[in-house]
Design a protein around this motif. Sequence first.
Motif, PDB file in Angstrom:
ATOM      1  N   SER A 312       8.299  11.341   3.429  1.00  0.00           N
ATOM      2  CA  SER A 312       8.248  10.011   2.803  1.00  0.00           C
ATOM      3  C   SER A 312       7.840   8.947   3.826  1.00  0.00           C
ATOM      4  O   SER A 312       7.014   8.081   3.534  1.00  0.00           O
ATOM      5  CB  SER A 312       9.588   9.667   2.166  1.00  0.00           C
ATOM      6  OG  SER A 312      10.630   9.951   3.069  1.00  0.00           O
ATOM      7  N   ASN A 313       8.409   9.023   5.033  1.00  0.00           N
ATOM      8  CA  ASN A 313       8.058   8.024   6.052  1.00  0.00           C
ATOM      9  C   ASN A 313       6.573   8.106   6.402  1.00  0.00           C
ATOM     10  O   ASN A 313       5.881   7.098   6.513  1.00  0.00           O
ATOM     11  CB  ASN A 313       8.900   8.229   7.313  1.00  0.00           C
ATOM     12  CG  ASN A 313      10.333   7.769   7.109  1.00  0.00           C
ATOM     13  OD1 ASN A 313      10.637   7.087   6.127  1.00  0.00           O
ATOM     14  ND2 ASN A 313      11.217   8.152   8.012  1.00  0.00           N
ATOM     15  N   LEU A 314       6.104   9.337   6.573  1.00  0.00           N
ATOM     16  CA  LEU A 314       4.707   9.518   6.934  1.00  0.00           C
ATOM     17  C   LEU A 314       3.773   8.994   5.845  1.00  0.00           C
ATOM     18  O   LEU A 314       2.785   8.316   6.113  1.00  0.00           O
ATOM     19  CB  LEU A 314       4.444  11.009   7.168  1.00  0.00           C
ATOM     20  CG  LEU A 314       3.031  11.248   7.658  1.00  0.00           C
ATOM     21  CD1 LEU A 314       3.028  11.547   9.130  1.00  0.00           C
ATOM     22  CD2 LEU A 314       2.375  12.311   6.879  1.00  0.00           C
ATOM     23  N   MET A 315       4.143   9.279   4.591  1.00  0.00           N
ATOM     24  CA  MET A 315       3.257   8.871   3.490  1.00  0.00           C
ATOM     25  C   MET A 315       3.184   7.361   3.338  1.00  0.00           C
ATOM     26  O   MET A 315       2.143   6.823   2.968  1.00  0.00           O
ATOM     27  CB  MET A 315       3.737   9.488   2.187  1.00  0.00           C
ATOM     28  CG  MET A 315       3.306  10.912   2.064  1.00  0.00           C
ATOM     29  SD  MET A 315       3.863  11.568   0.512  1.00  0.00           S
ATOM     30  CE  MET A 315       3.288  13.223   0.678  1.00  0.00           C
ATOM     31  N   MET A 316       4.309   6.689   3.624  1.00  0.00           N
ATOM     32  CA  MET A 316       4.277   5.228   3.518  1.00  0.00           C
ATOM     33  C   MET A 316       3.277   4.641   4.519  1.00  0.00           C
ATOM     34  O   MET A 316       2.479   3.782   4.168  1.00  0.00           O
ATOM     35  CB  MET A 316       5.677   4.644   3.756  1.00  0.00           C
ATOM     36  CG  MET A 316       6.592   4.853   2.572  1.00  0.00           C
ATOM     37  SD  MET A 316       8.109   3.895   2.715  1.00  0.00           S
ATOM     38  CE  MET A 316       9.119   4.965   3.717  1.00  0.00           C
ATOM     39  N   VAL A 317       3.349   5.128   5.750  1.00  0.00           N
ATOM     40  CA  VAL A 317       2.465   4.570   6.785  1.00  0.00           C
ATOM     41  C   VAL A 317       1.015   5.017   6.543  1.00  0.00           C
ATOM     42  O   VAL A 317       0.077   4.228   6.686  1.00  0.00           O
ATOM     43  CB  VAL A 317       2.962   4.947   8.203  1.00  0.00           C
ATOM     44  CG1 VAL A 317       2.071   4.318   9.266  1.00  0.00           C
ATOM     45  CG2 VAL A 317       4.406   4.484   8.399  1.00  0.00           C
ATOM     46  N   ALA A 318       0.841   6.285   6.120  1.00  0.00           N
ATOM     47  CA  ALA A 318      -0.522   6.764   5.807  1.00  0.00           C
ATOM     48  C   ALA A 318      -1.097   5.942   4.646  1.00  0.00           C
ATOM     49  O   ALA A 318      -2.289   5.625   4.624  1.00  0.00           O
ATOM     50  CB  ALA A 318      -0.497   8.247   5.461  1.00  0.00           C
ATOM     51  N   GLY A 319      -0.245   5.580   3.703  1.00  0.00           N
ATOM     52  CA  GLY A 319      -0.687   4.752   2.576  1.00  0.00           C
ATOM     53  C   GLY A 319      -1.132   3.375   3.029  1.00  0.00           C
ATOM     54  O   GLY A 319      -2.098   2.814   2.505  1.00  0.00           O
ATOM     55  N   MET A 320      -0.427   2.833   4.025  1.00  0.00           N
ATOM     56  CA  MET A 320      -0.830   1.522   4.557  1.00  0.00           C
ATOM     57  C   MET A 320      -2.204   1.631   5.229  1.00  0.00           C
ATOM     58  O   MET A 320      -3.046   0.749   5.069  1.00  0.00           O
ATOM     59  CB  MET A 320       0.209   1.027   5.579  1.00  0.00           C
ATOM     60  CG  MET A 320       1.532   0.669   4.941  1.00  0.00           C
ATOM     61  SD  MET A 320       2.812   0.340   6.178  1.00  0.00           S
ATOM     62  CE  MET A 320       2.525  -1.388   6.482  1.00  0.00           C
ATOM     63  N   ILE A 321      -2.424   2.729   5.931  1.00  0.00           N
ATOM     64  CA  ILE A 321      -3.737   2.933   6.561  1.00  0.00           C
ATOM     65  C   ILE A 321      -4.816   3.031   5.469  1.00  0.00           C
ATOM     66  O   ILE A 321      -5.874   2.415   5.548  1.00  0.00           O
ATOM     67  CB  ILE A 321      -3.736   4.211   7.447  1.00  0.00           C
ATOM     68  CG1 ILE A 321      -2.785   4.015   8.628  1.00  0.00           C
ATOM     69  CG2 ILE A 321      -5.146   4.558   7.925  1.00  0.00           C
ATOM     70  CD1 ILE A 321      -2.571   5.269   9.480  1.00  0.00           C
ATOM     71  N   GLY A 322      -4.499   3.802   4.415  1.00  0.00           N
ATOM     72  CA  GLY A 322      -5.450   3.956   3.302  1.00  0.00           C
ATOM     73  C   GLY A 322      -5.751   2.617   2.639  1.00  0.00           C
ATOM     74  O   GLY A 322      -6.894   2.332   2.257  1.00  0.00           O
ATOM     75  N   SER A 323      -4.732   1.768   2.529  1.00  0.00           N
ATOM     76  CA  SER A 323      -4.914   0.464   1.897  1.00  0.00           C
ATOM     77  C   SER A 323      -5.804  -0.437   2.765  1.00  0.00           C
ATOM     78  O   SER A 323      -6.719  -1.108   2.256  1.00  0.00           O
ATOM     79  CB  SER A 323      -3.535  -0.182   1.694  1.00  0.00           C
ATOM     80  OG  SER A 323      -3.676  -1.500   1.263  1.00  0.00           O
ATOM     81  N   GLU A 324      -5.558  -0.427   4.071  1.00  0.00           N
ATOM     82  CA  GLU A 324      -6.390  -1.234   4.968  1.00  0.00           C
ATOM     83  C   GLU A 324      -7.841  -0.737   4.940  1.00  0.00           C
ATOM     84  O   GLU A 324      -8.787  -1.532   4.928  1.00  0.00           O
ATOM     85  CB  GLU A 324      -5.849  -1.178   6.411  1.00  0.00           C
ATOM     86  CG  GLU A 324      -4.520  -1.912   6.602  1.00  0.00           C
ATOM     87  CD  GLU A 324      -4.633  -3.427   6.463  1.00  0.00           C
ATOM     88  OE1 GLU A 324      -4.779  -3.899   5.317  1.00  0.00           O
ATOM     89  OE2 GLU A 324      -4.571  -4.134   7.479  1.00  0.00           O
ATOM     90  N   LEU A 325      -7.997   0.579   4.902  1.00  0.00           N
ATOM     91  CA  LEU A 325      -9.331   1.173   4.857  1.00  0.00           C
ATOM     92  C   LEU A 325     -10.060   0.763   3.572  1.00  0.00           C
ATOM     93  O   LEU A 325     -11.246   0.419   3.589  1.00  0.00           O
ATOM     94  CB  LEU A 325      -9.174   2.700   4.940  1.00  0.00           C
ATOM     95  CG  LEU A 325     -10.437   3.522   5.018  1.00  0.00           C
ATOM     96  CD1 LEU A 325     -10.299   4.572   6.108  1.00  0.00           C
ATOM     97  CD2 LEU A 325     -10.727   4.221   3.716  1.00  0.00           C
ATOM     98  N   THR A 326      -9.330   0.750   2.459  1.00  0.00           N
ATOM     99  CA  THR A 326      -9.930   0.343   1.177  1.00  0.00           C
ATOM    100  C   THR A 326     -10.406  -1.111   1.251  1.00  0.00           C
ATOM    101  O   THR A 326     -11.509  -1.443   0.823  1.00  0.00           O
ATOM    102  CB  THR A 326      -8.895   0.487   0.045  1.00  0.00           C
ATOM    103  OG1 THR A 326      -8.349   1.798   0.095  1.00  0.00           O
ATOM    104  CG2 THR A 326      -9.509   0.248  -1.314  1.00  0.00           C
TER     105      THR A 326
END
Length: 398
Positions: A312-326
């Motif tokens: 869960s912790n990893l996915m939250m931060v990976a999601g933030m990276i994905g959001s910035e990339l978008t």
Amino acid sequence: MLHRPMFNPLYPIKQNDENILSIGQDSKLYELEDKDGAIFTLLTMLDGSKTTSQLHDGLRKKFPHVTLEDIQQVIQALNELGFIIDLSIKETSSLSSYEQERFKANIHFFSHFSEQLAIVNEHAMTSQEKLCSSTVTIIGMGGFGSSVLFNLAGLGIKKVRIVDFDTVSLSNLNRQFLFNEKDIGKKKINVAQTFMQDFYSNMQIEAVDKQINHPEVAEEVIVGSDVVVLAADQPTILLQRWVNSACVNQGIPFIGGGIAIDHGQISTVIPKQTGCVDCMHLHRLQNMSIYRQHIQSSIETPFTPPNMATPSNLMMVAGMIGSELTKLLTGIAPLQSNGKVIYFNLLTFKTEIIGDWPRMISCPTCGDQPDSSFKEQLQSLFTDQQYTFMKKEELGWN
Ligand SMILES: [Zn+2]
């Protein structure tokens, strides 16, 4: 000119007793007077199947006073507020009907930003087209890298380069869901490639079996990318500086992230716009009295804890990276981590900016007027660093 206007189905339309229409919600909520209900009826007809003159023909049966100009004015006003989608763009889009269906939810999300997109003569479909035609390199196919790869597939990015040299191990499986039990011992890049052949067959993955152990390797692996995601951290400090320098030289933005016990961090460098990693080091050297000491002690006595990332912790931060990339690739909204370090508390979910540095004109890496004394400062800060890859077997915790 709107050919086949549709009221964006993302937003509710409510008709109340006082003949006041309320359209939209949250930050995009408007009320307007609609005494005889003509506007409400018009909105219910805006399903993208009719031209404005067809809408006029339909509406004047019940509301004979309504003119074609009235209809055009209402549609224009709603369009300026970001409530209208012109469905005729589906026919002119470079997206195939398969892509329009597969990425429908993305396109709906992007349609929320239609006001901003209209300023640059774009629309929701353009955002998806940009993603589909982008090239992204991910350095590292571990927890972050594999989670970001899923993000790229969901975003519709077709050209992806993945760089890693590692194999799948049992302890990866708490968070690296690209891989399964049968993959243990196989090269991560090969498993990722095979996985994506079934999941998103339009994705062309270039798998690069390399360890980035030299600045030149960083330069090679990022060539032609629109964005680089730095999802590896070894060798500490050096890898980030190599990727930074390679990205600045080639004018490619890069997003990096990391995770500690109870917090994550992300940061983005956009060459010629934000400060680069070396600007950050110089800025800290000038503004933090203990920075030199801090860097030197982390070089002399490197501390590499075992991986403690829960899924869960990893996915939250990976999601933030994905959001910035978008946001970076589509321009729908401003980035939050550009030239900054965003700290994300994994327990309270609060974010704060813990590092914010300017672009330095004298930066030897990205500055327009590089200063040799700054180059010397950086060299003296990092000169003694011996980069050694911490082998998992040596550490005994993998
Ligand atoms: Zn710089």
